[in-house]
Design an enzyme around this catalytic site. Structure first.
Site, PDB file in Angstrom:
ATOM      1  CG  HIS A  15      12.236  -9.210  -7.399  1.00 37.00           C
ATOM      2  ND1 HIS A  15      10.876  -9.456  -7.350  1.00 37.00           N
ATOM      3  CD2 HIS A  15      12.594  -9.266  -8.707  1.00 37.00           C
ATOM      4  CE1 HIS A  15      10.441  -9.662  -8.570  1.00 37.00           C
ATOM      5  NE2 HIS A  15      11.451  -9.554  -9.414  1.00 37.00           N
ATOM      6  CG  HIS A  17      18.010  -3.361 -11.057  1.00 38.21           C
ATOM      7  ND1 HIS A  17      18.794  -3.798 -12.087  1.00 38.21           N
ATOM      8  CD2 HIS A  17      17.281  -4.418 -10.650  1.00 38.21           C
ATOM      9  CE1 HIS A  17      18.556  -5.072 -12.303  1.00 38.21           C
ATOM     10  NE2 HIS A  17      17.634  -5.473 -11.443  1.00 38.21           N
ATOM     11  NE  ARG A  67      11.006  -3.573 -13.979  1.00 33.23           N
ATOM     12  CZ  ARG A  67      11.706  -4.642 -14.321  1.00 33.23           C
ATOM     13  NH1 ARG A  67      11.610  -5.745 -13.622  1.00 33.23           N
ATOM     14  NH2 ARG A  67      12.502  -4.621 -15.352  1.00 33.23           N
ATOM     15  CG  HIS A 116      13.787  -2.551 -12.243  1.00 39.01           C
ATOM     16  ND1 HIS A 116      14.726  -2.539 -13.239  1.00 39.01           N
ATOM     17  CD2 HIS A 116      13.792  -3.797 -11.735  1.00 39.01           C
ATOM     18  CE1 HIS A 116      15.264  -3.736 -13.344  1.00 39.01           C
ATOM     19  NE2 HIS A 116      14.714  -4.524 -12.434  1.00 39.01           N
ATOM     20  CG  ASP A 129      -2.042  -1.027   1.086  1.00 39.79           C
ATOM     21  OD1 ASP A 129      -2.360  -1.427  -0.049  1.00 39.79           O
ATOM     22  OD2 ASP A 129      -2.576  -1.440   2.123  1.00 39.79           O
ATOM     23  CD  GLN A 143       9.232  -7.646 -15.298  1.00 37.51           C
ATOM     24  OE1 GLN A 143       8.926  -6.942 -14.346  1.00 37.51           O
ATOM     25  NE2 GLN A 143      10.262  -8.440 -15.286  1.00 37.51           N
TER      26      GLN A 143
END
Length: 141
Positions: free
Chosen positions: A72, A109, A30, A76, A3, A15
């Site tokens: 993960h 990243h 993503r 990015h 959130d 992505q």
């Protein structure tokens, strides 16, 4: 975690970067990818927990894997790895951006994802929430 605005920004990052300009159906974000990775990590960990109990996989281990799957890709930027190569790298080379973390001392990243997790925990006061799901480490003894 999901959130927070930092996580929600993944909804607008594709992505596959600019691939959707060529392949119009290659359009997932993503955000969607991270949810899927979290689901797969959880599903696989639960399966291993059941079929190989000798591994000692706990619910805390599964939660850690789920969070790792979720988080993960937090580091990015837009247009995926193209952002790293054509935006971040020139800024670092020109000295306009300073970054000295990571094993290589270079911006990556993956390291930015870890920094983003730290930022989210700090900014949104999630320390106490994190403590609810941790147990004392043998190193703490």
């Amino acid at each position: 975690m999901i959130d927070t605005p930092e996580f929600q920004r993944l909804r607008s990052i594709k992505q596959l970067g600019g691939t959707s300009f060529v392949y119009q159906t290659a359009s997932h974000s993503r955000f969607e990818h991270s949810l899927g990775v979290a689901w797969m990590a959880t599903d696989w960990a639960q399966m291993l927990q059941q079929v190989q109990p000798e591994l000692g996989i706990t619910e805390q281990h599964i939660l850690c894997l789920q969070l790792a799957g979720l988080c993960h890709d937090l580091g990015h930027g837009p247009f995926s790895h193209m952002f790293d190569e054509h935006f971040i790298k020139p800024l670092l080379e020109s000295g306009e951006l300073q970054y000295s973390k990571g094993e290589s001392g270079k911006w990556e990243h993956e390291e930015a994802s870890a920094d983003m997790i730290d930022h989210i925990i700090e900014t949104h006061s999630l320390h106490e929430d994190c403590l609810l799901y941790t147990s004392p480490s043998p190193r703490d003894s």
